[in-house]
Design a protein around this motif. Structure first.
Motif, PDB file in Angstrom:
ATOM      1  N   MET A  42       2.157  53.489  -5.553  1.00 25.50           N
ATOM      2  CA  MET A  42       2.629  52.184  -5.085  1.00 25.50           C
ATOM      3  C   MET A  42       3.804  51.675  -5.929  1.00 25.50           C
ATOM      4  SD  MET A  42       1.935  50.232  -2.570  1.00 25.50           S
ATOM      5  CE  MET A  42       0.237  50.646  -2.144  1.00 25.50           C
ATOM      6  N   ARG A  43       3.773  51.979  -7.234  1.00 24.03           N
ATOM      7  CA  ARG A  43       4.863  51.563  -8.114  1.00 24.03           C
ATOM      8  C   ARG A  43       6.182  52.189  -7.671  1.00 24.03           C
ATOM      9  NH1 ARG A  43       3.929  52.557 -14.360  1.00 24.03           N
ATOM     10  NH2 ARG A  43       2.238  51.086 -13.871  1.00 24.03           N
ATOM     11  N   VAL A  44       6.123  53.454  -7.234  1.00 19.76           N
ATOM     12  CA  VAL A  44       7.324  54.147  -6.756  1.00 19.76           C
ATOM     13  C   VAL A  44       7.876  53.448  -5.519  1.00 19.76           C
ATOM     14  CG1 VAL A  44       8.220  56.299  -5.804  1.00 19.76           C
ATOM     15  CG2 VAL A  44       6.617  56.360  -7.719  1.00 19.76           C
ATOM     16  N   THR A  45       6.983  52.976  -4.659  1.00 19.66           N
ATOM     17  CA  THR A  45       7.404  52.267  -3.448  1.00 19.66           C
ATOM     18  C   THR A  45       8.182  51.001  -3.803  1.00 19.66           C
ATOM     19  OG1 THR A  45       5.483  53.088  -2.230  1.00 19.66           O
ATOM     20  CG2 THR A  45       6.612  51.169  -1.323  1.00 19.66           C
ATOM     21  N   TYR A  46       7.662  50.238  -4.775  1.00 17.10           N
ATOM     22  CA  TYR A  46       8.354  49.017  -5.198  1.00 17.10           C
ATOM     23  C   TYR A  46       9.705  49.346  -5.836  1.00 17.10           C
ATOM     24  CZ  TYR A  46       4.501  45.798  -4.260  1.00 17.10           C
ATOM     25  OH  TYR A  46       3.556  45.017  -3.637  1.00 17.10           O
ATOM     26  N   LEU A  47       9.755  50.420  -6.622  1.00 19.63           N
ATOM     27  CA  LEU A  47      11.015  50.818  -7.245  1.00 19.63           C
ATOM     28  C   LEU A  47      12.041  51.216  -6.182  1.00 19.63           C
ATOM     29  CD1 LEU A  47       9.756  52.883 -10.332  1.00 19.63           C
ATOM     30  CD2 LEU A  47      10.853  50.633 -10.359  1.00 19.63           C
ATOM     31  N   LYS A  48      11.596  51.937  -5.162  1.00 21.07           N
ATOM     32  CA  LYS A  48      12.494  52.327  -4.069  1.00 21.07           C
ATOM     33  C   LYS A  48      12.989  51.097  -3.315  1.00 21.07           C
ATOM     34  CE  LYS A  48      10.823  57.014  -3.022  1.00 21.07           C
ATOM     35  NZ  LYS A  48      10.167  57.856  -1.975  1.00 21.07           N
ATOM     36  N   LEU A  49      12.098  50.126  -3.104  1.00 28.03           N
ATOM     37  CA  LEU A  49      12.485  48.913  -2.389  1.00 28.03           C
ATOM     38  C   LEU A  49      13.502  48.114  -3.199  1.00 28.03           C
ATOM     39  CD1 LEU A  49      12.182  47.002  -0.021  1.00 28.03           C
ATOM     40  CD2 LEU A  49      10.159  46.029  -1.120  1.00 28.03           C
ATOM     41  N   ILE A  50      13.268  47.995  -4.496  1.00 20.69           N
ATOM     42  CA  ILE A  50      14.228  47.285  -5.350  1.00 20.69           C
ATOM     43  C   ILE A  50      15.569  48.018  -5.375  1.00 20.69           C
ATOM     44  CG2 ILE A  50      14.727  46.621  -7.739  1.00 20.69           C
ATOM     45  CD1 ILE A  50      11.699  46.113  -8.061  1.00 20.69           C
ATOM     46  N   ALA A  51      15.519  49.366  -5.405  1.00 19.55           N
ATOM     47  CA  ALA A  51      16.751  50.158  -5.350  1.00 19.55           C
ATOM     48  C   ALA A  51      17.487  49.907  -4.030  1.00 19.55           C
ATOM     49  CB  ALA A  51      16.441  51.646  -5.504  1.00 19.55           C
ATOM     50  N   THR A  52      16.737  49.807  -2.934  1.00 16.13           N
ATOM     51  CA  THR A  52      17.333  49.534  -1.624  1.00 16.13           C
ATOM     52  C   THR A  52      18.027  48.183  -1.616  1.00 16.13           C
ATOM     53  OG1 THR A  52      15.685  50.874  -0.463  1.00 16.13           O
ATOM     54  CG2 THR A  52      16.821  49.187   0.825  1.00 16.13           C
ATOM     55  N   VAL A  53      17.364  47.175  -2.174  1.00 17.06           N
ATOM     56  CA  VAL A  53      17.948  45.838  -2.237  1.00 17.06           C
ATOM     57  C   VAL A  53      19.205  45.855  -3.114  1.00 17.06           C
ATOM     58  CG1 VAL A  53      17.544  43.458  -2.969  1.00 17.06           C
ATOM     59  CG2 VAL A  53      15.733  44.731  -1.814  1.00 17.06           C
ATOM     60  N   PHE A  54      19.177  46.655  -4.179  1.00 18.80           N
ATOM     61  CA  PHE A  54      20.371  46.825  -5.011  1.00 18.80           C
ATOM     62  C   PHE A  54      21.500  47.463  -4.191  1.00 18.80           C
ATOM     63  CE2 PHE A  54      23.050  49.540  -7.641  1.00 18.80           C
ATOM     64  CZ  PHE A  54      23.531  48.631  -8.570  1.00 18.80           C
ATOM     65  N   LEU A  59       4.043  50.736   3.757  1.00 19.68           N
ATOM     66  CA  LEU A  59       3.071  50.852   2.672  1.00 19.68           C
ATOM     67  C   LEU A  59       2.637  49.513   2.077  1.00 19.68           C
ATOM     68  CD1 LEU A  59       4.514  53.977   0.809  1.00 19.68           C
ATOM     69  CD2 LEU A  59       2.487  53.881   2.266  1.00 19.68           C
ATOM     70  N   ILE A  60       3.543  48.544   1.987  1.00 19.26           N
ATOM     71  CA  ILE A  60       3.179  47.268   1.351  1.00 19.26           C
ATOM     72  C   ILE A  60       3.283  46.087   2.294  1.00 19.26           C
ATOM     73  CG2 ILE A  60       3.891  48.126  -0.910  1.00 19.26           C
ATOM     74  CD1 ILE A  60       6.366  46.376  -0.742  1.00 19.26           C
ATOM     75  N   GLY A  61       3.770  46.311   3.531  1.00 22.36           N
ATOM     76  CA  GLY A  61       3.800  45.243   4.521  1.00 22.36           C
ATOM     77  C   GLY A  61       5.151  44.576   4.670  1.00 22.36           C
ATOM     78  N   VAL A  62       5.305  43.880   5.808  1.00 21.41           N
ATOM     79  CA  VAL A  62       6.580  43.241   6.143  1.00 21.41           C
ATOM     80  C   VAL A  62       6.881  42.076   5.208  1.00 21.41           C
ATOM     81  CG1 VAL A  62       7.827  41.965   7.930  1.00 21.41           C
ATOM     82  CG2 VAL A  62       6.410  43.920   8.561  1.00 21.41           C
ATOM     83  N   THR A  63       5.865  41.241   4.935  1.00 22.05           N
ATOM     84  CA  THR A  63       6.098  40.024   4.167  1.00 22.05           C
ATOM     85  C   THR A  63       6.588  40.322   2.754  1.00 22.05           C
ATOM     86  OG1 THR A  63       4.399  38.861   5.442  1.00 22.05           O
ATOM     87  CG2 THR A  63       5.070  37.884   3.339  1.00 22.05           C
ATOM     88  N   LYS A  64       5.882  41.202   2.032  1.00 20.96           N
ATOM     89  CA  LYS A  64       6.283  41.534   0.662  1.00 20.96           C
ATOM     90  C   LYS A  64       7.656  42.197   0.651  1.00 20.96           C
ATOM     91  CE  LYS A  64       1.661  42.025  -1.338  1.00 20.96           C
ATOM     92  NZ  LYS A  64       0.681  42.956  -1.953  1.00 20.96           N
ATOM     93  N   SER A  65       7.904  43.066   1.621  1.00 21.66           N
ATOM     94  CA  SER A  65       9.208  43.742   1.698  1.00 21.66           C
ATOM     95  C   SER A  65      10.326  42.739   1.929  1.00 21.66           C
ATOM     96  CB  SER A  65       9.197  44.789   2.815  1.00 21.66           C
ATOM     97  OG  SER A  65       8.232  45.782   2.576  1.00 21.66           O
ATOM     98  N   ALA A  66      10.069  41.767   2.821  1.00 27.41           N
ATOM     99  CA  ALA A  66      11.091  40.769   3.140  1.00 27.41           C
ATOM    100  C   ALA A  66      11.375  39.867   1.952  1.00 27.41           C
ATOM    101  CB  ALA A  66      10.645  39.938   4.339  1.00 27.41           C
ATOM    102  N   ILE A  67      10.324  39.502   1.217  1.00 29.15           N
ATOM    103  CA  ILE A  67      10.514  38.627   0.050  1.00 29.15           C
ATOM    104  C   ILE A  67      11.383  39.320  -1.002  1.00 29.15           C
ATOM    105  CG2 ILE A  67       9.338  37.554  -1.912  1.00 29.15           C
ATOM    106  CD1 ILE A  67       7.036  36.905   0.018  1.00 29.15           C
ATOM    107  N   ILE A  68      11.086  40.593  -1.282  1.00 29.50           N
ATOM    108  CA  ILE A  68      11.905  41.345  -2.234  1.00 29.50           C
ATOM    109  C   ILE A  68      13.316  41.540  -1.682  1.00 29.50           C
ATOM    110  CG2 ILE A  68      12.166  43.561  -3.434  1.00 29.50           C
ATOM    111  CD1 ILE A  68       9.116  43.716  -3.541  1.00 29.50           C
TER     112      ILE A  68
END
Length: 291
Positions: free
Chosen positions: A1-13, A241-250
């Motif tokens: 799950m940590r990798v998923t968050y890192l990928k999402l933050i990288a995407t936002v970057f 993996l983590i849902g629309v809401t959390k992804s959208a907030i990040i």
């Protein structure tokens, strides 16, 4: 799950740095060729990803082709032309904070066209975000709201980009009922790229390509590969993996990265109205995205 968050933050970057990369590319290629070249890279990679996933290029129906064409026209052609023309005429910092207003217009559009409920908290978020966006546009002085100097070419085209992206997102809600997300993105990028070739050719595409420095090409490849193709894959992986809401907030951190990069690498200046307006936009988006 940590990798998923890192990928999402990288995407936002990737998305945030797309503003600075676009600023670099458009100085050499101009808005039309920049948009075309970005999606030459992006569409090629998305089609390869689609081929890898399906083990072939899927055949799409006439109805699916219609939705892909609409998405390509709105989300690829109109948005990118408006975006790249806009950042030619205004600082990246201000442009990114106005574009950050898109979730608010999408929320309003969803309420108007799809009957989605807007709670009191969401209305509060909408009002706060509108105030923040206008503060950025008028540079902190609301007496300038109707002044001709406030509404330059850049402001109008960036607002056009916001409206184009809103229309694209709203129609995508219907389009995704007809076809999978990757199929829609790949074919809409391909169709948009084909359409963009015409204005790019009319605006000295090949002459600009022959004269452009290597930095402009790096910016194009970065926008097409990272911000377009890889960003799509990692974002939808996060949604799954983590849902629309959390992804959208990040995802709301996109303008934060855009501002930091513009200040650090493009030498742009932050003003008190810009900072205040940006904070209000982000606060409004957070309130609007809450259930």
């Amino acid at each position: 799950m940590r990798v998923t968050y890192l990928k999402l933050i990288a995407t936002v970057f990737f998305w945030g740095s797309n503003f600075a990369a676009g600023k670099i590319a458009v100085q050499s290629f101009g808005p039309y060729s920049t948009a075309f070249l970005r999606f030459t890279v992006g569409a090629s990679l998305l089609m390869l990803m689609l081929y890898k996933q399906e083990q072939k290029l899927p055949k799409i129906s006439v109805n699916q082709l219609k939705w892909a064409a609409i998405s390509g026209l709105l989300g690829v052609v109109l948005y990118n032309i408006s975006f790249f023309i806009g950042i030619q005429y205004m600082p990246t910092v201000r442009a990114s904070l106005i574009v950050a207003f898109s979730p608010i217009t999408i929320t309003l559009g969803s309420a108007i066209f799809f009957g989605e409920k807007v709670t009191v908290l969401k209305w509060l978020g909408i009002i706060i975000s509108i105030t923040g966006a206008m503060l950025v546009i008028v540079r902190g002085d609301f007496s300038n709201l109707l002044a001709q100097s406030t509404w330059g070419i850049g402001e109008w085209f960036i607002l056009g980009a916001v409206l184009s992206w809103t229309a694209y997102t709203l129609t995508a809600k219907l389009a995704l009922k007809a076809m999978p997300a990757l199929t829609l993105s790949a074919f809409s990028a391909l169709i948009g790229c084909v359409i963009l070739f015409v204005p790019a050719l009319q605006h000295q595409l090949f002459e600009r390509m022959s004269a452009a420095p290597w930095q402009a090409y790096v910016a194009i490849i970065y926008m097409g590969a990272a911000a377009t193709a890889l960003g799509f894959i990692w974002y939808y992986e996060a949604v799954r993996l983590i849902g629309v809401t959390k992804s959208a907030i990040i995802g709301n951190l996109t303008p934060v990265f855009a501002v930091l990069i513009a200040v650090s690498f493009l030498g742009e200046k932050l003003t008190i109205p810009t900072i205040t307006g940006g904070v209000l936009v982000l606060l409004g988006i957070l309130l609007t995205s809450r259930k």
